[in-house]
Each structure stands twice: as C-alpha cells, then as structure tokens.
Design a protein around this motif. Structure first.
Motif, PDB file in Angstrom:
ATOM      1  N   ASP A  28      15.334  21.721  19.674  1.00  0.00           N
ATOM      2  CA  ASP A  28      16.203  21.132  20.689  1.00  0.00           C
ATOM      3  C   ASP A  28      17.592  21.745  20.730  1.00  0.00           C
ATOM      4  N   PRO A  33      19.365  22.236  27.978  1.00  0.00           N
ATOM      5  CA  PRO A  33      18.515  21.243  28.660  1.00  0.00           C
ATOM      6  C   PRO A  33      17.775  21.759  29.887  1.00  0.00           C
ATOM      7  N   GLN A  36      14.861  23.516  28.586  1.00  0.00           N
ATOM      8  CA  GLN A  36      13.904  22.558  28.022  1.00  0.00           C
ATOM      9  C   GLN A  36      13.071  21.942  29.141  1.00  0.00           C
ATOM     10  N   GLN A  37      13.713  21.626  30.258  1.00  0.00           N
ATOM     11  CA  GLN A  37      12.984  21.062  31.398  1.00  0.00           C
ATOM     12  C   GLN A  37      11.976  22.067  31.936  1.00  0.00           C
TER      13      GLN A  37
END
Length: 113
Positions: A28, A33, A36-37
C-alpha cells in the motif's frame, strides 16, 4: 495517456516493486491511490491478484506494520507485461523524428529521357 498505456504502467510498477521487495507483493505504501484503483480494476481482468486477509497478515509481520493493501501480477499479468514491452513504440507524428532516428527527406528525380 491511453487506458492500455496506464494499465501497462501499473503492471510495470507492480512488477518492479514486487521484485525489489523480494516477496513479489507491491504494498500500500509503494503505490499511489490512483494506481491502486487501476490495479483493482486489473484484478477483474485476471492480470493482478490482490492480497487476501491471510496474505496481508503475513506481510504485516514481515513489514512490522499493518499492510492494508497489496497486489502482485498473475501469470496472465506477466504475459501481458512481456507482450506490452515487446510491442514497437508508436511512430512519431509526421515531421518529427524519433529520438534515436534521423529525419531524412526523399525527393524524386525525373529520369533523363
């Protein structure tokens, strides 16, 4: 950037970070982000595996911190990455030379006659 270029970029990042980590997982804290999506979307296509609860628990022990998200390439993801990297790069727009190529002008000469 086209969607397939973004997907290839995410696959490359997952591969590189997973190799650097030694355990194959990208964690992470190693991916923004939005990436990550994108990785989550690539899971639906079978290119990425997301870590389940048990895998995240093991990674948390290895990292000495809670790991809330982790992903790695599936065999299909590796194949897609290899294929994407082997494809020829897009040609530059007319009038522009590629960085490793020299621009050449062609002209025709009428044959004597």
């Amino acid at each position: 950037m086209r969607s397939w270029e973004r997907a290839l970029s995410v696959l490359e990042a997952l591969y590189e970070r997973g190799q650097a980590a030694g355990h194959g997982w990208t964690l992470d804290t190693e991916l923004l982000p939005p990436h990550q999506q994108q990785a989550n979307a690539l899971e639906n296509q079978g290119l990425v595996a997301l870590a389940g609860r048990e895998d995240r628990a093991e990674l948390s022990v290895l990292e000495s911190r809670p790991v809330r998200w982790a992903a790695r390439l599936t065999p299909y993801g590796y194949d897609t990455l290899a294929y994407g990297q082997s494809r020829p790069r897009a040609e530059p727009p007319p009038g522009e030379a590629a960085p490793d190529r020299q621009s050449v002008s062609f002209f025709s000469v009428a044959a004597p006659g």
